[in-house]
Design a protein around this motif. Structure first.
Motif, short mmCIF file in Angstrom:
data_model
loop_
_atom_site.label_atom_id
_atom_site.label_comp_id
_atom_site.label_asym_id
_atom_site.label_seq_id
_atom_site.Cartn_x
_atom_site.Cartn_y
_atom_site.Cartn_z
N GLU A 25 -80.05 16.66 -2.62
CA GLU A 25 -80.33 16.48 -4.02
C GLU A 25 -80.48 14.75 -4.13
OE1 GLU A 25 -77.46 16.31 -7.58
OE2 GLU A 25 -77.96 18.23 -7.11
N ALA A 26 -79.54 14.27 -3.13
CA ALA A 26 -79.62 12.65 -3.33
C ALA A 26 -80.74 12.06 -2.98
CB ALA A 26 -78.21 12.21 -2.41
N TRP A 27 -81.29 12.69 -1.66
CA TRP A 27 -82.50 12.37 -0.93
C TRP A 27 -83.65 12.43 -1.94
CZ3 TRP A 27 -83.32 8.60 2.15
CH2 TRP A 27 -82.40 8.14 3.15
N SER A 28 -83.65 13.68 -2.77
CA SER A 28 -84.76 14.00 -3.60
C SER A 28 -84.59 12.69 -4.41
CB SER A 28 -84.66 15.26 -4.08
OG SER A 28 -84.55 16.44 -3.04
N ARG A 29 -83.61 12.58 -5.13
CA ARG A 29 -83.58 11.48 -6.14
C ARG A 29 -84.10 10.14 -5.83
NH1 ARG A 29 -80.46 11.96 -10.69
NH2 ARG A 29 -79.71 9.73 -10.55
N VAL A 30 -83.74 9.61 -4.48
CA VAL A 30 -84.33 8.54 -3.88
C VAL A 30 -85.70 8.48 -3.70
CG1 VAL A 30 -84.37 7.14 -1.84
CG2 VAL A 30 -82.08 7.96 -2.50
N VAL A 70 -82.78 3.85 3.04
CA VAL A 70 -81.25 3.99 3.15
C VAL A 70 -80.47 3.30 2.04
CG1 VAL A 70 -79.58 3.57 4.82
CG2 VAL A 70 -81.64 4.39 5.71
N HIS A 71 -80.83 2.20 1.77
CA HIS A 71 -79.91 1.38 0.48
C HIS A 71 -79.90 2.32 -0.61
CE1 HIS A 71 -84.16 0.21 0.26
NE2 HIS A 71 -83.92 -0.30 -0.78
N ARG A 72 -81.08 2.84 -1.01
CA ARG A 72 -81.35 3.64 -2.25
C ARG A 72 -80.38 4.85 -2.13
NH1 ARG A 72 -86.36 1.89 -1.94
NH2 ARG A 72 -87.28 4.36 -1.51
N PHE A 73 -80.39 5.53 -0.90
CA PHE A 73 -79.40 6.57 -0.86
C PHE A 73 -78.11 6.42 -0.72
CE2 PHE A 73 -77.05 9.59 2.10
CZ PHE A 73 -77.44 10.73 1.82
N VAL A 74 -77.92 5.24 -0.15
CA VAL A 74 -76.13 4.72 -0.24
C VAL A 74 -75.93 4.68 -1.85
CG1 VAL A 74 -74.55 2.84 0.39
CG2 VAL A 74 -76.32 3.76 2.23
N VAL A 76 -77.22 6.10 -4.49
CA VAL A 76 -77.05 7.46 -5.20
C VAL A 76 -75.58 7.98 -4.72
CG1 VAL A 76 -77.87 9.85 -5.45
CG2 VAL A 76 -79.48 7.81 -5.53
N VAL A 77 -75.45 7.99 -3.47
CA VAL A 77 -74.21 8.62 -3.12
C VAL A 77 -72.91 7.79 -3.38
CG1 VAL A 77 -72.64 9.19 -0.94
CG2 VAL A 77 -74.90 9.61 -0.75
N PHE A 78 -73.07 6.45 -3.67
CA PHE A 78 -71.88 5.59 -4.05
C PHE A 78 -71.64 5.91 -5.49
CE2 PHE A 78 -69.22 1.95 -3.74
CZ PHE A 78 -69.26 1.23 -4.95
N ALA A 79 -72.77 6.22 -6.26
CA ALA A 79 -72.69 6.31 -7.73
C ALA A 79 -72.05 7.70 -8.33
CB ALA A 79 -73.83 5.78 -8.41
N GLU A 80 -72.67 8.65 -7.51
CA GLU A 80 -72.68 10.07 -7.94
C GLU A 80 -71.75 11.09 -7.29
OE1 GLU A 80 -76.38 11.27 -9.02
OE2 GLU A 80 -76.97 9.58 -9.76
N TYR A 81 -71.55 10.76 -5.74
CA TYR A 81 -70.79 11.47 -5.20
C TYR A 81 -69.25 11.12 -4.47
CZ TYR A 81 -75.30 14.13 -5.27
OH TYR A 81 -76.36 14.52 -5.78
N LEU A 82 -69.14 9.62 -4.77
CA LEU A 82 -67.61 9.28 -4.40
C LEU A 82 -66.71 9.45 -5.47
CD1 LEU A 82 -68.67 6.12 -2.32
CD2 LEU A 82 -68.21 8.37 -1.44
N THR A 83 -65.56 9.84 -5.09
CA THR A 83 -64.28 9.53 -5.97
C THR A 83 -64.00 8.02 -6.38
OG1 THR A 83 -62.73 9.46 -4.39
CG2 THR A 83 -63.28 11.68 -4.95
N ASP A 84 -63.16 7.81 -7.31
CA ASP A 84 -63.20 6.46 -7.68
C ASP A 84 -62.28 5.84 -6.63
OD1 ASP A 84 -64.12 6.66 -10.35
OD2 ASP A 84 -62.14 7.19 -11.40
N GLU A 85 -61.29 6.57 -5.79
CA GLU A 85 -60.63 5.95 -4.68
C GLU A 85 -61.47 5.75 -3.60
OE1 GLU A 85 -57.48 7.50 -1.55
OE2 GLU A 85 -57.23 8.35 -3.50
N GLU A 86 -62.63 6.45 -3.26
CA GLU A 86 -63.51 6.32 -2.05
C GLU A 86 -64.25 5.30 -2.46
OE1 GLU A 86 -63.88 10.81 -0.53
OE2 GLU A 86 -65.19 10.26 -2.24
N ARG A 87 -64.82 5.25 -3.71
CA ARG A 87 -65.60 3.96 -4.33
C ARG A 87 -64.87 2.54 -4.22
NH1 ARG A 87 -66.91 5.81 -8.93
NH2 ARG A 87 -68.24 7.32 -8.38
#
Length: 99
Positions: A25-30, A70-74, A76-87
């Motif tokens: 899904e993340a790569w599809s968004r990218v 790759v930067h756009r994938f990162v 998307v992952v940063f914005a939508e898949y990481l928890t607040d702590e991971e971010r």
């Protein structure tokens, strides 16, 4: 270890932190050009991620990391898949690099 192997390993490790269907899904968004909903990387962090990715996989006779998004994938992952702590940890890591 070669740079491409390192990037492949890092990308695999990142992909394993989210469910397989979410990776697709993340790569599809990218690929579709849909930006993250909110909470993505700042412009400064995006430039740093691009620089790091292109250092690991520069453009040669084959596309570089930035060429394949790759930067756009990162982002998307940063914005939508990481928890607040991971971010927060990711931001601290990016801020620790002096460009």
């Amino acid at each position: 270890m070669e740079r491409r192997d390192l990037l492949r390993t890092l990308a695999s490790a990142t992909a394993l932190t989210i469910l397989p269907h979410q990776t697709l899904e993340a790569w599809s968004r990218v690929a579709s050009g849909v930006p993250p909903t909110s909470g993505g990387l700042t412009d400064a962090h995006m430039l740093l991620v691009r620089a790091i990715a292109d250092t690991i996989i520069p453009r040669t006779e084959t596309p570089g990391a930035t060429d394949v998004g790759v930067h756009r994938f990162v982002d998307v992952v940063f914005a939508e898949y990481l928890t607040d702590e991971e971010r927060a940890r990711a931001v601290a890591g990016l801020d620790a690099h002096d460009v």
